[in-house]
Design a protein around this motif. Sequence first.
Motif, PDB file in Angstrom:
ATOM      1  N   VAL A 158      23.256 -47.677  29.268  1.00  0.00           N
ATOM      2  CA  VAL A 158      22.155 -48.487  29.770  1.00  0.00           C
ATOM      3  C   VAL A 158      20.999 -48.428  28.769  1.00  0.00           C
ATOM      4  CG1 VAL A 158      20.499 -48.788  31.643  1.00  0.00           C
ATOM      5  CG2 VAL A 158      22.818 -48.032  32.156  1.00  0.00           C
ATOM      6  N   ALA A 159      20.403 -49.583  28.479  1.00  0.00           N
ATOM      7  CA  ALA A 159      19.253 -49.641  27.579  1.00  0.00           C
ATOM      8  C   ALA A 159      17.978 -49.313  28.351  1.00  0.00           C
ATOM      9  CB  ALA A 159      19.152 -51.027  26.949  1.00  0.00           C
ATOM     10  N   VAL A 160      17.263 -48.285  27.905  1.00  0.00           N
ATOM     11  CA  VAL A 160      15.987 -47.901  28.508  1.00  0.00           C
ATOM     12  C   VAL A 160      14.876 -48.220  27.507  1.00  0.00           C
ATOM     13  CG1 VAL A 160      14.605 -46.021  29.466  1.00  0.00           C
ATOM     14  CG2 VAL A 160      17.093 -46.037  29.792  1.00  0.00           C
ATOM     15  N   PRO A 161      13.994 -49.178  27.796  1.00  0.00           N
ATOM     16  CA  PRO A 161      12.896 -49.488  26.869  1.00  0.00           C
ATOM     17  C   PRO A 161      12.021 -48.268  26.629  1.00  0.00           C
ATOM     18  CG  PRO A 161      13.114 -51.210  28.538  1.00  0.00           C
ATOM     19  CD  PRO A 161      13.993 -50.066  28.978  1.00  0.00           C
ATOM     20  N   VAL A 162      11.751 -47.980  25.370  1.00  0.00           N
ATOM     21  CA  VAL A 162      10.949 -46.804  25.033  1.00  0.00           C
ATOM     22  C   VAL A 162       9.560 -46.893  25.661  1.00  0.00           C
ATOM     23  CG1 VAL A 162       9.811 -45.616  23.113  1.00  0.00           C
ATOM     24  CG2 VAL A 162      12.220 -46.274  22.936  1.00  0.00           C
ATOM     25  N   GLN A 163       8.998 -48.102  25.752  1.00  0.00           N
ATOM     26  CA  GLN A 163       7.661 -48.250  26.333  1.00  0.00           C
ATOM     27  C   GLN A 163       7.618 -47.869  27.806  1.00  0.00           C
ATOM     28  OE1 GLN A 163       6.613 -52.348  25.874  1.00  0.00           O
ATOM     29  NE2 GLN A 163       8.050 -53.081  27.431  1.00  0.00           N
ATOM     30  N   ASP A 164       8.794 -47.818  28.470  1.00  0.00           N
ATOM     31  CA  ASP A 164       8.841 -47.434  29.877  1.00  0.00           C
ATOM     32  C   ASP A 164       8.983 -45.924  30.078  1.00  0.00           C
ATOM     33  OD1 ASP A 164       8.599 -50.042  30.615  1.00  0.00           O
ATOM     34  OD2 ASP A 164      10.728 -50.350  31.045  1.00  0.00           O
ATOM     35  N   ILE A 165       9.279 -45.189  29.005  1.00  0.00           N
ATOM     36  CA  ILE A 165       9.456 -43.741  29.126  1.00  0.00           C
ATOM     37  C   ILE A 165       8.085 -43.076  29.171  1.00  0.00           C
ATOM     38  CG2 ILE A 165      10.390 -41.667  28.045  1.00  0.00           C
ATOM     39  CD1 ILE A 165      12.466 -43.477  26.678  1.00  0.00           C
ATOM     40  N   ARG A 166       7.846 -42.306  30.216  1.00  0.00           N
ATOM     41  CA  ARG A 166       6.560 -41.630  30.386  1.00  0.00           C
ATOM     42  C   ARG A 166       6.619 -40.184  29.909  1.00  0.00           C
ATOM     43  NH1 ARG A 166       2.850 -44.642  29.965  1.00  0.00           N
ATOM     44  NH2 ARG A 166       4.431 -45.245  28.460  1.00  0.00           N
ATOM     45  N   TRP A 167       7.721 -39.519  30.187  1.00  0.00           N
ATOM     46  CA  TRP A 167       7.872 -38.161  29.675  1.00  0.00           C
ATOM     47  C   TRP A 167       9.341 -37.800  29.648  1.00  0.00           C
ATOM     48  CZ3 TRP A 167       8.775 -33.596  32.946  1.00  0.00           C
ATOM     49  CH2 TRP A 167       8.898 -33.884  34.301  1.00  0.00           C
ATOM     50  N   VAL A 168       9.648 -36.781  28.850  1.00  0.00           N
ATOM     51  CA  VAL A 168      11.021 -36.326  28.659  1.00  0.00           C
ATOM     52  C   VAL A 168      11.058 -34.831  28.928  1.00  0.00           C
ATOM     53  CG1 VAL A 168      12.943 -36.138  27.032  1.00  0.00           C
ATOM     54  CG2 VAL A 168      11.374 -38.093  26.883  1.00  0.00           C
ATOM     55  N   GLU A 169      12.057 -34.410  29.688  1.00  0.00           N
ATOM     56  CA  GLU A 169      12.181 -33.014  30.085  1.00  0.00           C
ATOM     57  C   GLU A 169      13.527 -32.470  29.626  1.00  0.00           C
ATOM     58  OE1 GLU A 169      11.685 -30.500  34.250  1.00  0.00           O
ATOM     59  OE2 GLU A 169      12.393 -32.580  34.305  1.00  0.00           O
ATOM     60  N   HIS A 207       5.322 -28.926  24.920  1.00  0.00           N
ATOM     61  CA  HIS A 207       5.958 -27.697  25.358  1.00  0.00           C
ATOM     62  C   HIS A 207       7.353 -27.714  24.755  1.00  0.00           C
ATOM     63  CE1 HIS A 207       7.756 -24.743  28.165  1.00  0.00           C
ATOM     64  NE2 HIS A 207       6.513 -24.320  28.362  1.00  0.00           N
ATOM     65  N   ARG A 208       7.981 -26.576  24.627  1.00  0.00           N
ATOM     66  CA  ARG A 208       9.318 -26.575  24.038  1.00  0.00           C
ATOM     67  C   ARG A 208      10.307 -27.385  24.862  1.00  0.00           C
ATOM     68  NH1 ARG A 208      11.926 -20.579  25.223  1.00  0.00           N
ATOM     69  NH2 ARG A 208      11.703 -20.626  27.497  1.00  0.00           N
ATOM     70  N   SER A 209       9.976 -27.634  26.131  1.00  0.00           N
ATOM     71  CA  SER A 209      10.898 -28.367  26.994  1.00  0.00           C
ATOM     72  C   SER A 209      10.331 -29.682  27.514  1.00  0.00           C
ATOM     73  CB  SER A 209      11.310 -27.499  28.204  1.00  0.00           C
ATOM     74  OG  SER A 209      10.180 -27.153  28.973  1.00  0.00           O
ATOM     75  N   VAL A 210       9.160 -30.121  26.975  1.00  0.00           N
ATOM     76  CA  VAL A 210       8.526 -31.341  27.474  1.00  0.00           C
ATOM     77  C   VAL A 210       7.995 -32.180  26.317  1.00  0.00           C
ATOM     78  CG1 VAL A 210       6.696 -32.317  28.911  1.00  0.00           C
ATOM     79  CG2 VAL A 210       7.889 -30.268  29.670  1.00  0.00           C
ATOM     80  N   LEU A 211       8.274 -33.484  26.396  1.00  0.00           N
ATOM     81  CA  LEU A 211       7.777 -34.480  25.459  1.00  0.00           C
ATOM     82  C   LEU A 211       7.098 -35.564  26.290  1.00  0.00           C
ATOM     83  CD1 LEU A 211       8.136 -35.333  22.352  1.00  0.00           C
ATOM     84  CD2 LEU A 211      10.115 -36.630  23.142  1.00  0.00           C
ATOM     85  N   VAL A 212       5.880 -35.971  25.936  1.00  0.00           N
ATOM     86  CA  VAL A 212       5.172 -36.962  26.751  1.00  0.00           C
ATOM     87  C   VAL A 212       4.724 -38.149  25.904  1.00  0.00           C
ATOM     88  CG1 VAL A 212       4.325 -35.222  28.373  1.00  0.00           C
ATOM     89  CG2 VAL A 212       2.878 -35.945  26.471  1.00  0.00           C
TER      90      VAL A 212
END
Length: 253
Positions: A158-169, A207-212
């Motif tokens: 599935v294509a997820v637009p990067v502009q829609d990503i708020r944070w990565v865990e 954080h080592r486990s979080v990208l925002v």
Amino acid sequence: MTTLLIDDEVPARTIVRQYLADFPQINIVGECADGLSAVEAIRQHQPDLLFLDIQMPGLTGFEVLARLERIPRVIFSTAYDHYALSAFEAGAVDYLLKPYDRARFRQAVERVLAYATAPDVALQRLLQRLEETKKPPSAAVTPTYPARLFVPHGTRLVAVPVQDIRWVEAAGDYATLHTRAGQQYLSNLGISQLAQRLDPQKFVRIHRSVLVALDAVRELERDGSGGFYATLEGGRTVRVSRGHADVLRPLLG
């Protein structure tokens, strides 16, 4: 498992149909003789597997895949051996060189069936390659970043637009993408790999486990030990460790 047969040659589709009679677990949902009709049929039927020719009227097999948001497993079937490297770089499960016999066909299909129950190596390879094939040409010194990321969803991507990503865990060796709409997608890539793929002007490791996403940060509160608590769009609060606090300096007045 459902499949589409995509080939501009009737005899080629007939051979595939006959050989698939040995696999009652695979259901043929349609046939296409050109690239444009193939794109429409794939979007309509959402098959699990494609038998895909490369040189066809309208669009090539590679161009068909480039127009899809969800990419099934693919077995390329062609009379030309010089496309093999490109096919595997595009995530092909197998590459059938015409003319092939029933035994070779069986080998390819059994590989697909094995992937259905084993760790999804094919999808992971495609995930790692697809953004590269979609990036526009650029000078080697100027990095480019994808506008969307492809993540596994069942047997598809599935294509997820990067502009829609708020944070990565981080999620073990993988990572969970959290979107603006509150959806979550499990990526086959780890958080360090994603940090390299996403534009560092827009995404920061806090954080080592979080990208925002920087534009998702709505409020910062000092934690008393050199770090912060960041409140994100939607109300989620995540901790900014002291070692990563400097990345938020662009947001500090």
